[in-house]
Design a protein around this motif. Structure first.
Motif, PDB file in Angstrom:
ATOM      1  N   ASN A 416     -12.830   4.542  -0.317  1.00 40.36           N
ATOM      2  CA  ASN A 416     -13.033   3.265   0.561  1.00 40.36           C
ATOM      3  C   ASN A 416     -13.931   2.226  -0.282  1.00 40.36           C
ATOM      4  N   TRP A 449      -7.959  -0.044   5.860  1.00 41.56           N
ATOM      5  CA  TRP A 449      -7.062   0.370   5.262  1.00 41.56           C
ATOM      6  C   TRP A 449      -5.723  -0.241   6.256  1.00 41.56           C
ATOM      7  N   GLU A 465      -1.444   3.484   3.221  1.00 40.57           N
ATOM      8  CA  GLU A 465      -2.444   3.672   3.035  1.00 40.57           C
ATOM      9  C   GLU A 465      -3.627   3.909   3.892  1.00 40.57           C
ATOM     10  N   GLY A 469      -6.717   6.600   2.637  1.00 39.42           N
ATOM     11  CA  GLY A 469      -7.921   5.630   2.560  1.00 39.42           C
ATOM     12  C   GLY A 469      -9.264   7.206   3.652  1.00 39.42           C
ATOM     13  N   ALA A 534      -6.864  -2.864  -3.705  1.00 42.80           N
ATOM     14  CA  ALA A 534      -5.867  -3.729  -2.915  1.00 42.80           C
ATOM     15  C   ALA A 534      -6.115  -5.042  -2.713  1.00 42.80           C
TER      16      ALA A 534
END
Length: 689
Positions: A416, A449, A465, A469, A534
């Motif tokens: 993350n 996320w 997502e 995460g 991302a």
């Protein structure tokens, strides 16, 4: 005057032919040096001992200077041995130096006893104990039972302690308290007991953070550190003295009962290093272990090592990187040297995550070239399995190979923190490693996320997502009831591992596994899944306050972060990453489809529960690192940390510990330092040859 010269052209034991070429090309531009190593699977024949001209000798040779190596070196010296430490990097400390300092020992160790009895620390720095006295009532037998308890099952249904080597854990439990005392005798101070670290058992509290107090002078013996040496996250600066990455530079210890103190593994590495250098331990940095030498090649006692010169050079200045302390250093620049061990060799060289052929024996998906394991601080030869392979070539067996299965720190997973090339080696400007890493990364936590979509190398989503995460299960640890363990918990009770208990607590996210799946961009021979990106917009940045500037992103760019006014342009830019072989060809289509889900209020592809449109320019693509921290499984060692051969017999004069060894499913400082203490103790007692 020390004569300096550039290293010869060198070949790394690297991932693939392509990545090896990439590294050599980059290294030539940066002035990097590396060892000449034999290619994977092509072990060079050892020279007969009679042919060797020894360049140096010592009673005990310690390979590696992390938690195992630095402790082993000082312990062996305390017992009367002449010790030489070989370290492949430009400074000591290994993974210990970048650790957060949380250290589990136990067995009734001095810090457990201090807090159990409610005693103040000698310096008067600490607040009151944090935990009930009963939770710190411990002894070696309790620690041994804890770390061999078959019934412990964590929240991803893994029995953590069931397969630990019992002889090794017996020795570990019997030496844990003594190791804590050893570290204290070498100037290490501790905050209050605050829990138990992974692999340290779960019925008692055994972990504390190593600390130094902010002061006007950095003084190891007094336990003080200046603000300049501590570093500061707020001021975005690091120091050579403190390379700790867990918690960032200048990590505060207020929450663990140590106000105005800084915590980190560097406290242990610098303190024991200081004592070792003061006592007369010798250090040869920039020196990589290539071979272990036995009297009869694969029989007889171990008599020495072969080691190569492996300096690192600043990409900015071209100068060789130098260690923080230099007293006791031997500045040898000969390309290859032979060092004779009169008594023993101790292998503390770390794990295998940097060696693709080796790591894929545990998980074939680890052929993925974009996988991160941390090379910024410790260099391109970090985790190259050198100590394990050198041991195998002289007949060593392996242990603990099953224990890597689904370990929270050995399973590849998405992180993350975005836009970083070394997720576990993140540093701020001020430490030389920042010149290689160049970005600290953008931390999005667990809520960020909601604002991104994660896409594979062709620009397609692959999972929800938000679940991607989240932590994919954690290790069982104190107190019982956490990590999916049963509460109330009775040691060795079948109910802890019952079907009902596992069903009620099971937690495992498959997002990282989905990210590692083959996609349209996967090509022979490895069919790599490629990088993961991302994708987000300016609205996400505004909502979360993400800092899209240096040092969080690289300036100039390093291929982990891209910005564009349109999604189409963003899709084309990502080929600036060295692992991305094509544009994100489906990205426009993917974003449009996702925005349709937001408008409809339902994600029919992956059921993401909370969504935000991606439609406010500029648009961003940030690398989501695939990363793994630990190596679990390595050289088989016994309860004395002596290496065992493939026939089950001890190899005379060879010891190992930490991530170079196998047999115990544990993480961190406690594992490595106790191994070092044991190895140093028994190596020093070996007869001189």
């Amino acid at each position: 005057m020390v004569k300096k010269r550039e290293t010869k052209v060198a070949e790394l034991r690297d991932q693939t032919a392509a990545s090896r070429r990439d590294f050599v090309k980059a290294g030539a531009a940066a002035g990097l040096g590396a060892a000449i190593l034999s290619a994977p699977g092509k072990a060079q024949a050892q020279r007969a001992p009679a042919d060797i001209r020894w360049d140096y000798e010592a009673d005990v040779i310690v390979c590696g200077s992390g938690g195992t190596g630095i402790v082993a070196a000082k312990r062996a010296h305390d017992l009367g041995a002449d010790v030489l430490v070989l370290e492949q990097n430009f400074d000591i400390g290994g993974k210990l130096s970048h650790n957060g300092g949380q250290s589990s020992f136990g067995g009734g160790d001095p810090i457990q006893e201090r807090d159990r009895l409610g005693r103040p620390d000698p310096d008067g720095w600490l607040t009151a104990p944090l935990l009930p006295a009963a939770d710190m009532t411990d002894d070696p037998e309790t620690l041994f039972i804890d770390t061999t308890d078959w019934s412990v099952v964590n929240d991803h249904a893994v029995a953590e302690y069931r397969y630990n080597d019992r002889a090794l854990q017996r020795g570990w439990a019997d030496n844990a308290a003594a190791t804590r005392q050893f570290l204290m005798d070498n100037h290490v101070r501790w905050a209050r007991i605050m829990g138990t670290h992974q692999g340290g058992g779960m019925t008692k509290a055994r972990a504390a953070r190593s600390i130094m107090k902010l002061g006007n002078k950095t003084d190891i013996e007094a336990g003080t550190i200046t603000s300049a040496d501590a570093g500061s996250m707020e001021e975005e600066r690091q120091s050579l003295f403190n390379p700790s990455t867990c918690g960032g530079p200048g990590a505060k210890a207020d929450a663990v009962g140590a106000p105005n103190c800084i915590s980190g593994g560097f406290v242990i590495s610098r303190s024991v290093e200081y004592s070792a250098r003061k006592a007369g331990v010798r250090f040869m940095l920039n020196r990589h272990l290539d071979e272990i030498i036995r009297e009869g090649r694969d029989s007889g006692r171990v008599i020495g090592v072969k080691a190569s010169y492996t300096p690192r050079f600043s990409p900015k200045t071209g100068k060789r990187l130098e260690s923080y302390a230099s007293n006791g250093n031997i500045d040898e620049t000969k390309q290859v040297i032979y060092v004779r061990a009169r008594r023993a060799v101790i292998v503390g060289t770390g794990g295998y995550m940097g060696n693709v052929p080796f790591r894929t024996m545990f998980d074939p998906r680890m052929s993925e070239p974009s996988m991160q394991y941390g090379t910024g601080l410790m260099g391109p030869l970090h985790e190259d399995a050198s100590g394990i392979l050198a041991g195998m070539k002289v007949g060593a067996g392996l242990g603990g190979l099953y224990q890597a299965n689904l370990h929270a720190n050995t399973a590849l997973r998405l992180q993350n923190v975005l836009a970083c090339t070394d997720i576990y080696d993140r540093v701020m400007p001020g430490h030389p490693a920042f010149e290689f890493i160049r970005s600290y990364g953008i931390s999005i936590g667990t809520t960020g996320w909601e604002y991104i979509i994660a896409v594979n190398q062709v620009g397609k989503r692959f999972h929800d997502e938000i679940s991607t995460g989240t932590q994919r299960g954690v290790e069982a640890q104190y107190p019982p009831g956490s990590s999916g363990t049963k509460k109330p918990f009775t040691p060795l009770d079948w109910r802890n591992a019952s079907v009902a208990q596992v069903r009620s607590s099971f937690a495992w996210g498959s997002g990282s596994d989905a990210a590692l799946a083959m996609n349209e961009g996967s090509r022979a021979p490895d069919y790599s899944s490629g990088p993961v990106w991302a994708i987000f917009d300016q609205a996400a940045v505004d909502a979360n306050g993400w800092q899209l500037r240096h040092p969080y992103i690289a300036d100039p760019p390093n291929g982990t972060f891209f910005k564009a006014d349109t999604i189409a342009e963003l899709a084309r830019l990502v080929v600036g990453n060295r692992f991305q072989r094509m544009p994100l060809k489906y990205l426009e289509q993917t974003v449009a489809r996702f925005n349709g889900f937001v408008a409809a209020g339902k994600d029919t592809d992956f059921e993401k529960p909370t969504m935000h449109r991606i439609d406010k320019a500029p648009f961003y693509a940030a690398l989501i690192p695939f990363a793994v921290n630990d190596s679990i499984g390595g050289l088989k060692i016994d309860g004395h940390c002596q290496v065992i051969d493939i026939y089950g017999k001890p190899i005379p004069g060879l010891f190992a510990g930490g991530e170079a060894s196998g047999g115990g499913r544990a993480h961190g400082i406690g594992r490595a330092c106790v191994h070092g203490y044991m190895a140093g103790t028994y190596a020093a007692a070996e007869p001189a040859g």
